[in-house]
Structure formats: structure tokens, C-alpha cells
Design a protein around this motif. Structure first.
Motif, PDB file in Angstrom:
ATOM      1  N   SER A 195     -20.443  -1.031   8.701  1.00 53.73           N
ATOM      2  CA  SER A 195     -20.233  -1.172  10.151  1.00 53.73           C
ATOM      3  C   SER A 195     -21.566  -1.233  10.892  1.00 53.73           C
ATOM      4  CB  SER A 195     -19.392   0.002  10.673  1.00 53.73           C
ATOM      5  OG  SER A 195     -18.110   0.006  10.094  1.00 53.73           O
ATOM      6  N   LEU A 196     -22.517  -0.405  10.482  1.00 60.49           N
ATOM      7  CA  LEU A 196     -23.831  -0.415  11.124  1.00 60.49           C
ATOM      8  C   LEU A 196     -24.555  -1.727  10.870  1.00 60.49           C
ATOM      9  CD1 LEU A 196     -24.993   3.244  10.425  1.00 60.49           C
ATOM     10  CD2 LEU A 196     -24.629   2.210  12.668  1.00 60.49           C
ATOM     11  N   ASN A 197     -24.375  -2.304   9.685  1.00 65.69           N
ATOM     12  CA  ASN A 197     -24.958  -3.621   9.402  1.00 65.69           C
ATOM     13  C   ASN A 197     -24.505  -4.640  10.444  1.00 65.69           C
ATOM     14  OD1 ASN A 197     -26.699  -3.372   7.232  1.00 65.69           O
ATOM     15  ND2 ASN A 197     -25.162  -3.814   5.686  1.00 65.69           N
ATOM     16  N   LYS A 198     -23.216  -4.637  10.724  1.00 65.30           N
ATOM     17  CA  LYS A 198     -22.680  -5.598  11.692  1.00 65.30           C
ATOM     18  C   LYS A 198     -23.184  -5.306  13.099  1.00 65.30           C
ATOM     19  CE  LYS A 198     -18.324  -4.989  10.523  1.00 65.30           C
ATOM     20  NZ  LYS A 198     -16.849  -5.173  10.471  1.00 65.30           N
ATOM     21  N   MET A 199     -23.274  -4.020  13.447  1.00 63.30           N
ATOM     22  CA  MET A 199     -23.759  -3.647  14.776  1.00 63.30           C
ATOM     23  C   MET A 199     -25.228  -4.017  14.951  1.00 63.30           C
ATOM     24  SD  MET A 199     -21.892   0.071  15.020  1.00 63.30           S
ATOM     25  CE  MET A 199     -22.655   0.525  16.585  1.00 63.30           C
ATOM     26  N   THR A 205     -36.763  14.722  12.388  1.00 60.77           N
ATOM     27  CA  THR A 205     -35.402  14.205  12.261  1.00 60.77           C
ATOM     28  C   THR A 205     -35.293  13.313  11.025  1.00 60.77           C
ATOM     29  OG1 THR A 205     -35.078  14.250  14.651  1.00 60.77           O
ATOM     30  CG2 THR A 205     -33.578  12.877  13.365  1.00 60.77           C
ATOM     31  N   PRO A 206     -34.360  13.609  10.077  1.00 59.04           N
ATOM     32  CA  PRO A 206     -34.223  12.773   8.881  1.00 59.04           C
ATOM     33  C   PRO A 206     -33.888  11.331   9.253  1.00 59.04           C
ATOM     34  CG  PRO A 206     -33.024  14.844   8.630  1.00 59.04           C
ATOM     35  CD  PRO A 206     -33.445  14.770  10.061  1.00 59.04           C
ATOM     36  N   GLY A 207     -34.532  10.381   8.584  1.00 57.99           N
ATOM     37  CA  GLY A 207     -34.242   8.975   8.794  1.00 57.99           C
ATOM     38  C   GLY A 207     -34.931   8.353   9.997  1.00 57.99           C
ATOM     39  N   TYR A 208     -35.626   9.173  10.786  1.00 55.10           N
ATOM     40  CA  TYR A 208     -36.242   8.641  12.005  1.00 55.10           C
ATOM     41  C   TYR A 208     -37.499   7.852  11.657  1.00 55.10           C
ATOM     42  CZ  TYR A 208     -38.427   8.524  16.640  1.00 55.10           C
ATOM     43  OH  TYR A 208     -39.010   8.124  17.822  1.00 55.10           O
ATOM     44  N   GLY A 209     -37.586   6.637  12.192  1.00 54.26           N
ATOM     45  CA  GLY A 209     -38.776   5.816  12.035  1.00 54.26           C
ATOM     46  C   GLY A 209     -39.626   5.893  13.292  1.00 54.26           C
ATOM     47  N   MET A 210     -40.906   6.147  13.121  1.00 48.81           N
ATOM     48  CA  MET A 210     -41.783   6.311  14.282  1.00 48.81           C
ATOM     49  C   MET A 210     -41.764   5.055  15.147  1.00 48.81           C
ATOM     50  SD  MET A 210     -45.797   7.426  14.420  1.00 48.81           S
ATOM     51  CE  MET A 210     -46.390   5.924  13.633  1.00 48.81           C
ATOM     52  N   LEU A 253     -29.823   2.519  15.622  1.00 47.21           N
ATOM     53  CA  LEU A 253     -28.836   2.130  14.611  1.00 47.21           C
ATOM     54  C   LEU A 253     -29.471   2.107  13.222  1.00 47.21           C
ATOM     55  CD1 LEU A 253     -27.058  -0.796  16.505  1.00 47.21           C
ATOM     56  CD2 LEU A 253     -26.227   1.553  16.211  1.00 47.21           C
ATOM     57  N   VAL A 254     -30.704   1.622  13.130  1.00 50.18           N
ATOM     58  CA  VAL A 254     -31.411   1.588  11.840  1.00 50.18           C
ATOM     59  C   VAL A 254     -31.671   3.005  11.345  1.00 50.18           C
ATOM     60  CG1 VAL A 254     -33.527   0.877  10.673  1.00 50.18           C
ATOM     61  CG2 VAL A 254     -32.468  -0.644  12.351  1.00 50.18           C
ATOM     62  N   ASP A 255     -32.034   3.919  12.263  1.00 50.64           N
ATOM     63  CA  ASP A 255     -32.230   5.322  11.877  1.00 50.64           C
ATOM     64  C   ASP A 255     -30.945   5.914  11.314  1.00 50.64           C
ATOM     65  OD1 ASP A 255     -34.847   5.276  12.698  1.00 50.64           O
ATOM     66  OD2 ASP A 255     -34.468   6.224  14.643  1.00 50.64           O
ATOM     67  N   GLN A 256     -29.835   5.637  11.984  1.00 45.56           N
ATOM     68  CA  GLN A 256     -28.551   6.170  11.543  1.00 45.56           C
ATOM     69  C   GLN A 256     -28.175   5.612  10.172  1.00 45.56           C
ATOM     70  OE1 GLN A 256     -25.441   5.589  14.415  1.00 45.56           O
ATOM     71  NE2 GLN A 256     -23.879   6.594  13.181  1.00 45.56           N
ATOM     72  N   ARG A 257     -28.444   4.323   9.983  1.00 43.29           N
ATOM     73  CA  ARG A 257     -28.169   3.709   8.677  1.00 43.29           C
ATOM     74  C   ARG A 257     -29.046   4.311   7.599  1.00 43.29           C
ATOM     75  NH1 ARG A 257     -29.134  -2.645   8.215  1.00 43.29           N
ATOM     76  NH2 ARG A 257     -31.294  -1.917   8.225  1.00 43.29           N
ATOM     77  N   GLN A 258     -30.300   4.583   7.951  1.00 43.78           N
ATOM     78  CA  GLN A 258     -31.225   5.190   6.984  1.00 43.78           C
ATOM     79  C   GLN A 258     -30.701   6.545   6.509  1.00 43.78           C
ATOM     80  OE1 GLN A 258     -34.265   3.865   5.906  1.00 43.78           O
ATOM     81  NE2 GLN A 258     -34.383   5.584   4.485  1.00 43.78           N
TER      82      GLN A 258
END
Length: 484
Positions: A176-180, A33-38, A194-199
Motif C-alpha cells: 500500500s505504501l508503494n502505491k502511495m 526514530t527507527p527508519g528515519y532518513g535525515m 511515507l518512505v520512513d514508514q516503509r523503511q
């Protein structure tokens, strides 16, 4: 250890094993999955209990941020190189080489051949008609080539508009994700999704405009373009661009007939190499619209001008006056050197020799302004046309201005020029694609390793079984005590 302590430790161990299996399952299912952090389960000893045991401290997110940054920049460079390679390939194809029947080079060679053939038998109507047909095809190929270039500029302008809209949307979503993320962090909740989505959004932004991330307090990030433009810091920047429905050879960004780009109302340089938003897909589209296609149109216009002027000379056609249009015309009239821009799109065959426009093919032999047929065996006029096409003369404009070229040599020289450009762009694209591939593999290597996760799962199963056995043993002890 008391029975109660053993029971407590076993229950904690089962909870840790259950949570560990959840983490492992999430890692395996999102390995690509793109952006996914283990995810990593963080465990510690339960210091608050006199019996010890294990405590779940939380779930961490692991990502090689430096490698992810390098990959983003490589993907931006690759998108830029891909767009530039595409336009150079298009230009090379429309000018083309002699072995491509629809190219200008091939049409120029066909005209020369048919004029020589007609001059060898000036009394043969079919040979005159063939030469007229070749001249018409050549003029049409210039018009088609010019339209293709302007379509490329129009498409680039349209693409800029679409990409700027997407850039604004993505910047707003990251804000928006920063605030969330901050809210979640303050509340003590996990925010890895949320961090994955921002990535993923930052990766998408970086393809359009290469960006660097700067950490801010409470889990937030700021985004700066590689050219130093602030795209996100506390608030998202507003990037503006006005689309143009149709771009013509007369449209020019410096003259104000094409839109540039602004960030929060301030104009930003659009140069592909050193502009504020340089390096990505948007910069490549600006380079296509304002530089590459404009230069190619200039070379095409210079070639069309050279062709018109070769046959507009009264010394080539003795029936022409000083201001009469020759075999090739500027939309039916004589060429004006002050109006060269867009001449390739206006190039047309003189109606006097074109049966499709009410003309007669025999005027190719007797002169464009001849009132009636002359000696059908006289090929002098046709030979002069051949000489005009093959004569080496100075190019009046274009990048080869001042050099001595025949018509076919000038066409071939321009073809070679863009073949070199296309080859260079192809090499750059190959390098960037290889770089993206290598960085992607390294990032995946530093990410989820499915084999390693399965090994962890086996250990979790063993821990689960051990704690379950402990519960069973405690139960047996309790039954024994109750049976006394």
C-alpha cells in the motif's frame, strides 16, 4: 541593485531560513526514530530573477541504504540466534548437571545413592522408602522434561502462526505504501514520511524473514528473501501456515501432522540453513519445532528406554517374568522396543513398590512380584538394582547408540552434548548482537548528528538576522524616499 530587488532577495532568504529551521527541528526530534532518513534542505540560486536570490528546490532524504541493508540482515541473524540459544538453554536445564537438584542428572545420582544406602541396611524401612521416593522423583523428572520439550514445540508452532500473520500484514502495508509513494511522486509532493514508514516495516519484515530490497520505478521497491522467494513485487505474496493447538512427540512435519509453510500456494522449504525463508525468526521457530526439540526428545526417550531396560531384566529381579515390567514401566506395562517415541513422557514407577499407588516399599528389597516379605536382612536384591544402574551397557538408541555407558554416564554424556550446543549458540548470539550494535552505531553516525544540526541552526539564525537587517534597511530607505 534596486530596492525592489533587495526586498525580494531578503524575503526569499527569510523563507529559506524558516524552512531550514523546520528541517533542522524535524531532524533533531527524530534523531533516534527507527527508519528515519535525515532531511536535507536543497537550495539553489534563483536563475529566473534578474536580481538573483535563493530558491528552495526541495527537501531531500539521506539514508545509507547499503548500511541499512546490512543492519537488517544482522538483526535477522540475531533474532535467529536468540531463539536457538533459548531452546538449547532450556534443554540443558531440564537434563541439567548434578548440582541442580531438579535435573535428571541429579535425580539419577540421588537414586544411585539411596539404593546403595538401602542395600547397606535392607531392614530399615525409611531407607527403602527414600529409595522409592528417589525412583519416583526420577520418573517424574523425565515426564516433566518431556512435557517441557513438547511445550517448546507447541510454543514454536504458535509463534510461527503469529509471525506469519504479522508478515502478511506488513507485506500488505508495504504494498500500500508503494502505491502511495508512487502517487505522491507523480503529483510532485514530498513523500519522505511515507518512505520512513516503509523503511520501518521492511526492517520488521527482515527480522522475521531476511529480505533484500530492489528498487522499482516511481519510488517503489520489491522484496526478495535471502533464500530467493519473491515476497513483494507489484503485489504482496500470501504466506500461509496452519497452527496446531498442541504438539506431541508423535507430530511430525514429514508425516503431514504438522504444517509447513507456503507462499502463494507453493510449499517452501523450512530448513533453518538453506530454506526459502531461512535466517530469521520464523526459520528459528521451525528449527526448534522440527529439529532441535525433536532430537532432544529422542535423546530423552533413549535415556528413558535405557533406564527401563536396566531394571526390566529378570536377572536383576528374580521374581519377574520375561514380559513383566521392572522398577520403571511404560505407563504401568513392560517396554516395547517398537514403541519408543514418547516413552519419556510415559515413564512411571512400578506401582508394586510405590505406596502412593497402593504398593509396598519392601518389594524393592524382596522383589516386585513377591507375595510377602522375605528375609529383612537380605540385601542381594538391592545390590542387583545398584549393579543394574551402574553397569556399563550398550545404548540401544539415541545419538550415542552402540557406546558402553552406565546410567549416570549416559545422562552426563547427553548433558555435555547439549552444554556444548548451548555454548556454541551463546557464542553465535554474542557475535550477532555485537554486529547489530556496531551497525546500529554506524547507521546512527551516518544519520542525524545533533551537534551538527545545532551548528546548522546557528547559521540559519545568522542568515535570518542578515535578511531581517536587509528588510530593516530597505524600510529605512523607503521612509527616506517618502520623506523627500
Amino acid at each position: 541593485m534596486s530596492i525592489t530587488g533587495a526586498l525580494s532577495n531578503a524575503m526569499q532568504g527569510l523563507q529559506a531560513a524558516g524552512r531550514g529551521s523546520e528541517v533542522i527541528a524535524a531532524n533533531i526530534s527524530n534523531a533516534l526514530t527507527p527508519g528515519y532518513g535525515m532531511r536535507i534542505l536543497e537550495l539553489s540560486s534563483n536563475a529566473s530573477s534578474t536580481n538573483g536570490g535563493v530558491m528552495i528546490s526541495g527537501v531531500g532524504r539521506q539514508m545509507n541504504d547499503s548500511l541499512a541493508q546490512d543492519k537488517r540482515l544482522a538483526e535477522a541473524a540475531n533474532a535467529n540466534a536468540s531463539a536457538l540459544h533459548g531452546i538449547y538453554t532450556t534443554i540443558e536445564n531440564i537434563i541439567g548437571s548434578p548440582d541442580e537438584p531438579t535435573s535428571i542428572t541429579a535425580q539419577m545420582a540421588a537414586l544411585e545413592t539411596d539404593l546403595i544406602t538401602a542395600a547397606s541396611r535392607p531392614d530399615a524401612p525409611e531407607r527403602l522408602s527414600a529409595a522409592v521416593g528417589s525412583a519416583r522423583n526420577l520418573a517424574n523428572s523425565f515426564v516433566k522434561a518431556s512435557k517441557t520439550l513438547q511445550e517448546a514445540r507447541t510454543n514454536a508452532d504458535r509463534t510461527i502462526g503469529i509471525q506469519v500473520d504479522r508478515l502478511n500484514s506488513a507485506l500488505s502495508q508495504v504494498h500500500s505504501l508503494n502505491k502511495m509513494i508512487t502517487k505522491s511522486q507523480v503529483q510532485g509532493n514530498q513523500n519522505h514520511a511515507l518512505v520512513d514508514q516503509r523503511q520501518m516495516l521492511i526492517d520488521e519484515i527482515s527480522v522475521l524473514v531476511p529480505v533484500r530490497t530492489v528498487p522499482r520505478d516511481n519510488g517503489q521497491v520489491a522484496l526478495y528473501s535471502s533464500g530467493g522467494v519473491i515476497l513483494l513485487d507489484s503485489t504482496a505474496a500470501e504466506v500461509s501456515f496452519d497452527k496446531t493447538n498442541t504438539v506431541t512427540p508423535y507430530h511430525d512435519v514429514d508425516a503431514g501432522t504438522l504444517s509447513g509453510i507456503t507462499v502463494n500456494g507453493y510449499p517452501i522449504g523450512t530448513a533453518s540453513d538453506n530454506g526459502g525463508l531461512s535466517g530469521g525468526s520464523i526459520a528459528a521457530q521451525f528449527k526448534i519445532r522440527d529439529d532441535i526439540a525433536v532430537e532432544a526428545q529422542g535423546q530423552l526417550d533413549a535415556l528413558a528406554r535405557d533406564l527401563i531396560e536396566r531394571f526390566q531384566d529378570p536377572a536383576v529381579d528374580l521374581t519377574l517374568g520375561a514380559t513383566s515390567p521392572g522398577l520403571f514401566t511404560d505407563n504401568g506395562g513392560a517396554f516395547d522396543p517398537a514403541d519408543e517415541i514418547g516413552i519419556a513422557r510415559r515413564l512411571s514407577l512400578n506401582a508394586a513398590v510405590d505406596p502412593k499407588q497402593g504398593g509396598e516399599a519392601w518389594r524393592l528389597r524382596d522383589g516386585l512380584l513377591a507375595a510377602s516379605t522375605g528375609d529383612v536382612g537380605d540385601g542381594a536384591q538391592l545390590n542387583r538394582l545398584v549393579d543394574a544402574l551402574t553397569l556399563s551397557r550398550p545404548s540401544a538408541s539415541g545419538i550415542f547408540s552402540g557406546g558402553m555407558y552406565s546410567a549416570i554416564d549416559l545422562t552426563s554424556t547427553i548433558t555435555s552434548h547439549y552444554a556444548v550446543k548451548r555454548d556454541s549458540a551463546e557464542n553465535t548470539l554474542s557475535f550477532n548482537a555485537a554486529q547489530v550494535s556496531e551497525l546500529t552505531e554506524r547507521l546512527l553516525g551516518d544519520g542525524v548528528d545533533s551537534d551538527q544540526e545545532l551548528q546548522k541552526l546557528m547559521l540559519v539564525e545568522q542568515a535570518f538576522a542578515a535578511n531581517a537587517r536587509m528588510l530593516q534597511t530597505v524600510d529605512e530607505l523607503m521612509q527616506t524616499v517618502l520623506g523627500l
